[in-house]
Design an enzyme around this catalytic site. Structure first.
Site, PDB file in Angstrom:
ATOM      1  N   SER A 186       0.835  -1.201   0.000  1.00  0.00           N
ATOM      2  CA  SER A 186       0.000   0.000   0.000  1.00  0.00           C
ATOM      3  C   SER A 186       0.865   1.244   0.000  1.00  0.00           C
ATOM      4  O   SER A 186       2.018   1.220   0.453  1.00  0.00           O
ATOM      5  CB  SER A 186      -0.907   0.007   1.239  1.00  0.00           C
ATOM      6  OG  SER A 186      -1.502   1.271   1.450  1.00  0.00           O
ATOM      7  N   TYR A 199      -2.116  -1.072  10.296  1.00  0.00           N
ATOM      8  CA  TYR A 199      -2.256  -1.420   8.881  1.00  0.00           C
ATOM      9  C   TYR A 199      -1.017  -0.983   8.104  1.00  0.00           C
ATOM     10  O   TYR A 199      -0.470  -1.751   7.295  1.00  0.00           O
ATOM     11  CB  TYR A 199      -3.506  -0.755   8.317  1.00  0.00           C
ATOM     12  CG  TYR A 199      -3.724  -0.940   6.834  1.00  0.00           C
ATOM     13  CD1 TYR A 199      -4.282  -2.115   6.337  1.00  0.00           C
ATOM     14  CD2 TYR A 199      -3.406   0.067   5.926  1.00  0.00           C
ATOM     15  CE1 TYR A 199      -4.505  -2.282   4.981  1.00  0.00           C
ATOM     16  CE2 TYR A 199      -3.625  -0.094   4.565  1.00  0.00           C
ATOM     17  CZ  TYR A 199      -4.167  -1.267   4.101  1.00  0.00           C
ATOM     18  OH  TYR A 199      -4.394  -1.429   2.756  1.00  0.00           O
TER      19      TYR A 199
END
Length: 294
Positions: A186, A199
């Site tokens: 990401s 995350y």
């Protein structure tokens, strides 16, 4: 399901909306994500190859499955419990003349991952491409608010399956003439995220795993690459953020909008195909123009 090939930045923001559980449901989103560009025609880049895609029921995973099928691959898609979304994706794949195997289960379990690989090989006789893409995220304002349960769940969903799946897939990938592993990290792995601490940490570990695994498997001629999406319109967004944030999602990128799943899927096609035969340990960045120097 509508799919557009052109982007008009003057009409890009989605209505305020929220879903109350993860994983989210693509069928409940407004507007529906665009899983393919109808202007793209397959050219046999992945003809008769077999791919296992986690999180393949919706979002980026669905777009990858459709793109791979259009390029001639058969696909197996692993998902948690989004049966309606998974069956819709399977219908899209079969509509393109390719076979699709549905694999329901919790990938945080090693046994589930091992079974997903074995079921794929039993169905198709081989495995050429592993795409580890399933994810979840839970915003918190402070590290003090992240419970031990959430921390474990974040890593058990985002990171652990990549190890389990890779280990189970390696004996089969070593037999493939065109082996490829593609991992989804990401943009948060590179620039961080103040409200997605666990995350971002998990996604950072995936970026490091990509680079390390590529060196480890280079001698086996198994290429390992990654994709680091920016803000992409998927079920993860309304199932993660409050309505007002969803409404503005992606508007702070240089392109001024959220990306569509198909705009990521093209990266996965390239990395799985022989067109990227001299690439390993690399990460592509479909993120709307954010420069992260990674």
């Amino acid at each position: 399901m509508p799919n557009k090939s052109k982007k008009d930045n003057s009409e890009q923001q989605q209505p305020a909306q929220q879903q109350d559980r993860q994983p989210g449901r693509e069928s409940e989103m407004n507007p529906l994500p665009e899983y393919e560009n109808p202007d793209f025609k397959g050219s046999g880049l992945l003809q008769d190859r077999v791919a296992l895609i986690t999180g393949g029921d919706s979002g980026i995973g669905r777009a990858i499955a459709v793109a791979y099928a259009r390029e001639g691959a058969h696909v197996a898609i692993a998902y948690l419990d989004e049966v309606e979304d998974a069956e819709y994706t399977a219908g899209l794949v079969s509509g393109l003349g390719r076979e699709c195997l549905l694999l329901k289960g919790d990938l945080s379990s090693k046994n589930t991952c091992v079974k997903a690989v074995s079921d794929t090989v039993e169905k198709f006789g081989k495995l050429d491409i592993l795409v580890s893409n399933a994810a979840e995220q839970h915003p918190k304002d402070s590290v003090e608010e992240i419970s031990e349960e959430q921390l474990r769940k974040t890593f058990e969903t985002n990171v652990f399956p990549m190890f389990y799946l890779t280990a189970a897939a390696l004996p089969h990938l070593r037999k493939s003439a065109h082996p490829a592993i593609i991992l989804t990290t990401s943009v948060t792995a590179y620039r961080g995220s103040p409200h997605l601490l666990d995350y971002s940490a998990a996604k950072g570990s995936i970026a490091s795993f990509t680079r390390s695994l590529s060196g480890n498997l280079a001698g086996d001629n198994i290429r390992v690459n990654g994709v680091a999406p920016g803000p992409i319109w998927t079920p993860l967004i309304p199932s993660t953020f409050p309505e007002e944030k969803v409404e503005k999602f992606g508007s702070d990128t240089p392109l001024g909008r959220a990306g569509q799943p198909w705009e990521c899927a093209t990266c996965y096609v390239f990395l799985a195909s022989d067109q990227s035969s001299y690439m390993t340990g690399q990460i592509l960045h479909p993120n709307g123009g954010e420069i992260i120097n990674g």
